[in-house]
Design an enzyme around this catalytic site. Structure first.
Site, PDB file in Angstrom:
ATOM      1  N   GLY A 169      11.566   4.541   7.524  1.00 33.47           N
ATOM      2  CA  GLY A 169      11.107   5.901   7.758  1.00 33.47           C
ATOM      3  C   GLY A 169      11.162   6.263   9.231  1.00 33.47           C
ATOM      4  N   ARG A 170      11.501   7.510   9.506  1.00 34.31           N
ATOM      5  CA  ARG A 170      11.553   7.983  10.889  1.00 34.31           C
ATOM      6  C   ARG A 170      10.158   8.213  11.471  1.00 34.31           C
ATOM      7  NH1 ARG A 170      16.349   9.895  13.052  1.00 34.31           N
ATOM      8  NH2 ARG A 170      15.203  11.437  14.288  1.00 34.31           N
ATOM      9  N   HIS A 198       3.119   4.620  -0.604  1.00 37.38           N
ATOM     10  CA  HIS A 198       2.903   6.047  -0.828  1.00 37.38           C
ATOM     11  C   HIS A 198       4.262   6.707  -1.063  1.00 37.38           C
ATOM     12  CE1 HIS A 198       4.286   6.447   3.299  1.00 37.38           C
ATOM     13  NE2 HIS A 198       3.305   5.661   3.710  1.00 37.38           N
ATOM     14  N   GLN A 199       4.272   8.019  -1.162  1.00 40.48           N
ATOM     15  CA  GLN A 199       5.500   8.723  -1.510  1.00 40.48           C
ATOM     16  C   GLN A 199       6.589   8.531  -0.467  1.00 40.48           C
ATOM     17  OE1 GLN A 199       6.168  10.050  -4.450  1.00 40.48           O
ATOM     18  NE2 GLN A 199       8.260  10.357  -3.687  1.00 40.48           N
ATOM     19  N   MET A 246       2.684  10.977   6.060  1.00 38.76           N
ATOM     20  CA  MET A 246       2.145   9.985   5.132  1.00 38.76           C
ATOM     21  C   MET A 246       2.174   8.606   5.771  1.00 38.76           C
ATOM     22  SD  MET A 246       3.454  11.030   1.337  1.00 38.76           S
ATOM     23  CE  MET A 246       2.954  12.595   0.605  1.00 38.76           C
ATOM     24  N   HIS A 290       7.356   5.741   1.011  1.00 38.23           N
ATOM     25  CA  HIS A 290       8.069   4.519   0.625  1.00 38.23           C
ATOM     26  C   HIS A 290       8.978   4.764  -0.578  1.00 38.23           C
ATOM     27  CE1 HIS A 290       4.364   2.736   2.570  1.00 38.23           C
ATOM     28  NE2 HIS A 290       5.317   2.095   3.214  1.00 38.23           N
ATOM     29  N   ILE A 315       7.992  11.875   5.380  1.00 36.39           N
ATOM     30  CA  ILE A 315       7.381  12.618   4.279  1.00 36.39           C
ATOM     31  C   ILE A 315       5.955  12.967   4.693  1.00 36.39           C
ATOM     32  CG2 ILE A 315       6.766  12.601   1.830  1.00 36.39           C
ATOM     33  CD1 ILE A 315       9.770  12.516   2.414  1.00 36.39           C
ATOM     34  N   ASN A 334       0.855  -1.194   0.000  1.00 38.15           N
ATOM     35  CA  ASN A 334       0.000   0.000   0.000  1.00 38.15           C
ATOM     36  C   ASN A 334       0.889   1.241   0.000  1.00 38.15           C
ATOM     37  OD1 ASN A 334      -2.447   1.355  -0.075  1.00 38.15           O
ATOM     38  ND2 ASN A 334      -2.612   1.458   2.155  1.00 38.15           N
TER      39      ASN A 334
END
Length: 284
Positions: free
Chosen positions: A149-150, A34-35, A186, A37, A178, A32
């Site tokens: 991602g953080r 998004h930007q 996100m 990733h 992001i 799924n």
């Protein structure tokens, strides 16, 4: 882009790359995409010769009352995005491949203390599932670096701790969150929000920022948290937790700590949203 569910195929390609002295970056996901990733993939391309991405909705990290069956599965769209981003191998194993003995008979990894707090307290067993699947994927892919991602700050710290404690030769890299234009981080779970809820959802980031600003002004941490919780409740959230921790260890803050993170989770409609902001105790 090669798409495979076979562990042997991954290992064959990695062995070939290794024989040439080439490096491998790995981005594990649950799909799924998004930007956020895609940003991880783009960063991976800068840091290594080859990029492997996995998509696996991991049943071990979902508890009985969570959204395993309802978690969005969008493999065709995800594959298109990853191909466009320059991914070389997409690994899409089934639960039977990852857990051939079933979950009850699976060896697992548990990171003590920080895995039991914050989101770990609200979701018992969640980080055991995360640590186990990430360790297994690391063993399959054997990357030089892995990117996360953080936004999932506690997850990032748990994986870094696991890698250090188990002497895994992998560099774990956290990539900045992001955000939507509103400031909302996100997340695949943002899809659970109604249009009205999505307008309110950015309040979580605003609440965290308010805590940062208050602490940097010299206000008491607990008072700042109380005020932020009221802000969330007014916006329609049900707060789970808001806490300030050491940004390097995720431990409780001491007077000597200067690098901090405010981390929080709150429910909005059907979605449980998480976010965090790292900051210095004294603003520059």
């Amino acid at each position: 882009m090669i798409t495979t569910s076979a562990i042997s195929t991954i290992r064959e390609h990695v062995k070939t790359w290794r024989s040439k002295g080439e490096t491998v970056a790995f981005v594990p996901t649950m799909g799924n995409l998004h930007q956020g990733h895609i940003t991880l993939v783009n960063e991976a391309k800068k840091r290594a010769d080859h990029v492997v991405v996995s998509i696996f909705v991991n049943p071990m990290q979902f508890s009985a009352n969570e959204d395993l069956d309802g978690y969005p599965r969008t493999l065709i769209q995800d594959s298109d995005k990853l191909m466009a981003a320059g991914t070389e191998i997409l690994f899409t194993p089934t639960p039977e491949i990852i857990y051939p003995k079933g979950l009850a008979q699976q060896t697992y990894i548990e990171v003590p203390e920080i895995g039991d707090e914050l989101c770990g307290a609200s979701r018992p067993g969640h980080f055991r599932g995360v640590a186990t699947i990430v360790a297994k994927l690391f063993n399959i892919v054997q990357p030089d670096i892995a990117l996360f991602g953080r936004k999932d700050f506690q997850q990032l710290m748990i994986i870094k701790t696991m890698v250090e404690d188990l002497s895994m030769p992998i560099d774990v890299i956290g990539v900045e969150t992001i955000r939507e234009q509103s400031g909302l981080a996100m997340s695949s779970r943002n899809g659970y929000l109604t249009i009205e809820e999505k307008h309110s959802a950015a309040t979580l980031k605003q609440a965290l920022d308010s805590i940062v600003n208050a602490i940097q002004r010299g206000e008491a941490t607990q008072q700042a948290i109380t005020t932020a919780k009221k802000l969330l409740i007014t916006a329609g959230f049900t707060p789970d937790y808001l806490e300030v921790r050491n940004a390097n260890t995720l431990r409780q803050v001491t007077a000597a700590d200067s690098e901090l993170v405010v981390i929080g989770a709150a429910y909005l409609g059907k979605a449980r949203l998480i976010d965090n902001v790292s900051f210095s105790r004294h603003s520059s």
